[in-house]
Scaffold this active site. Sequence first.
Site, PDB file in Angstrom:
ATOM      1  CE  LYS A 141     -32.756  -7.958  -3.458  1.00  0.00           C
ATOM      2  NZ  LYS A 141     -32.352  -6.845  -2.911  1.00  0.00           N
ATOM      3  CG  ASP A 151      -0.930   5.171  -0.091  1.00  0.00           C
ATOM      4  OD1 ASP A 151      -1.874   5.043  -1.128  1.00  0.00           O
ATOM      5  OD2 ASP A 151      -0.813   4.893   0.899  1.00  0.00           O
ATOM      6  CG  ASP A 211      -2.074  -1.063   1.096  1.00  0.00           C
ATOM      7  OD1 ASP A 211      -1.999  -1.820   0.102  1.00  0.00           O
ATOM      8  OD2 ASP A 211      -2.841  -1.078   2.216  1.00  0.00           O
TER       9      ASP A 211
END
Length: 680
Positions: free
Chosen positions: A116, A39, A35
């Site tokens: 759903k 970044d 990460d």
Amino acid sequence: MSDSATIQERIKQLSDEINRHNYYYYMLDDPKISDYDFDQLLQQLIDLERQYPEYVTPDSPTQRVGGTITKQFESAAHVYPMLSLGNTYSEEDLTEFDTRVRAMINGPVEYVCELKYDGVAISLIYENGLLVRAVTRGDGVRGDVVTANVKTIGSVPLRLTGDYPAMIEARGEIIMPFDSFNALNAEREEIGEQPFANPRNAASGSLKLQNSSEVAKRGLGFKLYYALGENLPEQNHYDRLRKLHEWGFRFPDVMEKVDGLAGVYNFIHKWDTERKNLPYPIDGIVIKVNDFAQQQQVGATAKSPRWAIAYKFKAERVSTPLLSVDFQVGRTGIITPVANLQPVNLAGTVVKRATLNNRDFICDMDIREGDHLFVEKGGEIIPKIVGVDLGQRLSDAMPVRFVTHCPVCGAELMQNEGEAGVFCPDELHCAPQIKGKLEHFISRKAMNIDSLGEGKIDALYTQGLVQNVADLYDLTYDKLFGLEKVVQDENGKSRVFSFKEKSTQNVLNGIEQSKKVPFERVLYAIGIRFVGEVTAKKLARRFRNIDAIANATKEELMDVEDVGDRVAESIIQYFNNIENLQMVMHLREAGLQMEVGEEQQPVSQRLAGMNIIVSGVFSVPRDELKQLIEQNGGKNVSSISKNTTYVLAGEKMGPEKRKKADALGIPIIGEDEFREMINQ
Ligand code: IVH
């Protein structure tokens, strides 16, 4: 780097690299870099684009960081209406669905079963591969355009790849994963804001935020379930979604082709249990006829397709004994009865407590001591008491008695006519209410002292440093430094933190900054019952300073738009209380704004003595016109009467209002005419 071609090239390189990593991360669940490294890349691109805004493209990955402010969402018509699905909770209904489908089709039918998703429906329009518009469902025909906000969602492709068609509409659900939901609610509670009841509400609220960089922080996701367009490839739903995956969408995490009802039931049973392990909420499964030609044969009603149906999971329900009832005093003094239950397993969590809401709830359900209560957990995260298991009631069970006195401060409880809530009236001396007032005071829409939160307020109060909001302004470095606060982590374990140099200074800076907060927000912050943000604004604009409000008569107060009997009474009561007056004086001495600033001072008296009603849609938000009326000495009124001077009418003004204005002979003016009046 100065040559423009080189810069453009570098921007493209960085964008491509970031897009590639986004793809690994969001589409394949297989990140290739940390990460942190990601970044770093993004920051490089942000910096470059900031320096060279002429090279920013609408599909740049920096769009995901947000920054666009949307004051009012435009609405747009859907290219294809957004239908909803028929719902069922029973397996018999599914058999009926299957029978109906088969009656219209010759030969075998293949179904696709999907999850759903419990979020907000969205339509994504791609023109020549570029995401150009994201529209909410709205009424199915028109929805709100929320493109900038949707662009911040990592799993929404901004540009398609491969052999995509010139125009395609992808539909799916914007969801909020449980992790993001829990973090958001924790943060909201910390700053004294109402937590969201469930991830669906949180997703829907987030989509309507005005600042897209705030949306970017909400951790939303997109789940694809449908695609539309002219001459799209593939002959069935499953393969079409595969195709969309080739173009850059994530293929549904769970989607199965099944042959008959037996396969459908298997899928349902599996996911009714397995859903507990999903990182995002679902509230059922969707069954669709796979083949497009067969879908056509089965057709649709005006509201929903006949070739698909939603099977909704039943809320899980158990019965468990009521052990005792606690009475909690809320931040506003409202007493909430809470049931202590024999711990019981329900939908994956152990339930020990559940709210009984208020006195009426206990009476209406006739809850007795020792009763077994039915507890349910459906779409909501929080378990609900839904009834009494009468079969287990003891013959001599006594009704649960509601307390008569405040369990914290001992004051006699009260209940207003027509309201369900019983409350403790001693708002100035009852600990939870004092803390509630402090939390409200520092909250974002009030004084916005974000260096203080619930935990710090608790510490300041319990250690006797702050008894009311004005005491905040007497805090000093020495009083704060080293002060300890106890916080609970997510496992309920307590830890002690103390105010260090930096947090002490931050708190003091925040308090100092708040002295600049405009009067209308100070008026909201001091917590007069029933005076919300909007009413405070209207009162401030009309009376201009706190003394005028404190000295106003009930009639004068009620002359302000939206101030009725109850609000006026509450304001008078507030300023009749000597402790409140002392506190307001203390705040004034501390340097808070107790009158409207220059920007709110009257600019003319051209509308003096005029009562004007603003109705309809204008080129600017209605509030802006209302402000102009007040700034020019006029008064905003909310209903037409013989005392109304003008109706300032925009587009779509209600026909009833027009009729009434005509009947009373009140002139109707438009925005241009109004602007001429104040600019002459
Ligand atoms: S298909 C024409 N599939 O449920 C068929 N809908 O009333 C369009 N939903 O508004 C819907 N998951 O927002 C479909 N896998 C899924 C879905 C799904 C959630 C939502 C959708 C729709 C509502 C049904």
